[in-house]
Design an enzyme around this catalytic site. Sequence first.
Site, short mmCIF file in Angstrom:
data_model
loop_
_atom_site.label_atom_id
_atom_site.label_comp_id
_atom_site.label_asym_id
_atom_site.label_seq_id
_atom_site.Cartn_x
_atom_site.Cartn_y
_atom_site.Cartn_z
N GLY A 13 0.83 -1.22 0.00
CA GLY A 13 0.00 0.00 0.00
C GLY A 13 0.86 1.26 0.00
O GLY A 13 2.09 1.19 -0.09
N PHE A 14 0.19 2.38 0.10
CA PHE A 14 0.88 3.68 0.10
C PHE A 14 1.93 3.75 1.23
O PHE A 14 3.14 3.84 0.97
CB PHE A 14 -0.18 4.77 0.24
CG PHE A 14 0.32 6.14 0.61
CD1 PHE A 14 1.44 6.70 0.00
CD2 PHE A 14 -0.37 6.90 1.56
CE1 PHE A 14 1.88 7.97 0.35
CE2 PHE A 14 0.06 8.17 1.91
CZ PHE A 14 1.19 8.70 1.32
N ASP A 59 -4.07 -12.78 2.75
CA ASP A 59 -5.05 -12.04 3.54
C ASP A 59 -4.75 -12.29 5.01
O ASP A 59 -4.84 -13.43 5.48
CB ASP A 59 -6.45 -12.56 3.16
CG ASP A 59 -7.55 -11.81 3.88
OD1 ASP A 59 -7.28 -11.18 4.93
OD2 ASP A 59 -8.70 -11.87 3.40
N VAL A 60 -4.40 -11.26 5.75
CA VAL A 60 -3.97 -11.47 7.15
C VAL A 60 -5.13 -11.74 8.10
O VAL A 60 -4.91 -11.96 9.29
CB VAL A 60 -3.11 -10.29 7.70
CG1 VAL A 60 -1.80 -10.18 6.94
CG2 VAL A 60 -3.87 -8.98 7.70
N SER A 78 -5.06 -2.46 5.72
CA SER A 78 -6.45 -2.00 5.88
C SER A 78 -6.81 -1.09 4.71
O SER A 78 -5.97 -0.28 4.29
CB SER A 78 -6.64 -1.18 7.16
OG SER A 78 -7.99 -0.73 7.25
N ALA A 117 -0.71 0.41 12.97
CA ALA A 117 -1.08 1.65 12.29
C ALA A 117 -2.49 2.01 12.73
O ALA A 117 -3.46 1.42 12.27
CB ALA A 117 -1.04 1.46 10.77
N TYR A 148 -14.41 1.74 9.80
CA TYR A 148 -12.97 2.00 9.91
C TYR A 148 -12.61 2.44 11.32
O TYR A 148 -11.72 1.88 11.96
CB TYR A 148 -12.58 3.08 8.90
CG TYR A 148 -11.10 3.38 8.82
CD1 TYR A 148 -10.20 2.43 8.35
CD2 TYR A 148 -10.61 4.63 9.18
CE1 TYR A 148 -8.85 2.72 8.26
CE2 TYR A 148 -9.26 4.93 9.09
CZ TYR A 148 -8.38 3.97 8.63
OH TYR A 148 -7.04 4.25 8.55
N LYS A 152 -10.36 0.26 14.04
CA LYS A 152 -9.08 0.75 14.56
C LYS A 152 -9.12 0.92 16.08
O LYS A 152 -8.12 0.69 16.76
CB LYS A 152 -8.71 2.07 13.88
CG LYS A 152 -8.32 1.92 12.41
CD LYS A 152 -7.01 1.17 12.24
CE LYS A 152 -6.54 1.18 10.80
NZ LYS A 152 -5.29 0.41 10.61
#
Length: 322
Positions: A13-14, A59-60, A78, A117, A148, A152
């Site tokens: 990812g980013f 896939d975790v 995520s 994260a 989301y 988190k």
Amino acid sequence: MSAPRALVTGGAGFLGSHLCERFLAEGFEVLCVDNLITGALENVEHLFSDARFHFEKRDVTEYLHVPGELDAILHFASPASPIDYLELPIQTLKVGSLGTHKVLGLARAKGARFLLASTSECYGDPLVHPQSEDYWGNVNPVGPRGVYDEAKRFAEAMTMAYHRFHGVRTRIVRIFNTYGPRMRLHDGRALPAFMAQALSGEPMTVFGDGSQTRSFCYVDDLIEGIYRLLNSDEPLPVNIGNPTEMTILEFAQAVIKCTGSSSEIVHGDLPVDDPKVRQPDISKAKALLDWEPAVDLSTGLAKTMAYFAARLSARGGGERSH
Ligand code: UDP
């Protein structure tokens, strides 16, 4: 002595891809795991020539076995942009809850340090401004962003439980809005949207009247803060972000200035539960990690523009998913 080994979930990812790079540069062997639903192999393609870099499409939220030793685990898997988690609500909840549980179990089994994260979304639509780590937040659990935010928040609770109950050396970073190369062009966030619109001369879509505020951190600054946090002894959450706050309208104007675009600004509907303000209080990161951001907005935007301009011209502007 063999090199230390780090596992980065969401490594394609980013942010994950920048972390993979950083850990390789620090002398680690890096295991990058990603199921590629929002990540992209293009983000890590340049790392495949390094024999210390390994990628696995996985896939975790499923059982996770990693042979050999692990020194550090960075859990970054995520969906992370509002349109992604609106399209992938169940996966977002699963990776934050089941995925975090699996990865913490792995950290415990390996005796590895673990870094979660987390996000400024834990503060929701904040009633305290700026947000410091001891503010508990104002989150709507049943709104569209709840998938989301609550995932988190659960992930933070699970991380603290593994720390307190099992003695795992855990860290929690609360990440505020971050921008830079390798953000997806069409992930719906303000920066990629504004960059793509400005560079192609399309109208720039400011939601609402644009008076809502955000504080944007350049990716290199964020990665530095995360690296320092991992090497600290702090188990409680630490904000990492750039405290320079601006309205979204000002941000759109900064992108226009950076690109020299003649795009006009048009206004659209404000998304449900869009936070009205957001600004990190970074006193804790300053005191604990001797960290503060070093890249100002115009420098960061110029670097980011170079990336987006190259991608737009390579794809003829017709890119869809990445
Ligand atoms: N936004 C906007 N136009 C866009 C995309 C986003 O005005 O095309 C606004 C959005 O409503 C929010 C802010 O920009 O107020 C930042 O949105 P983003 O999705 O980047 O991150 P958020 O901070 O909301 O998670």
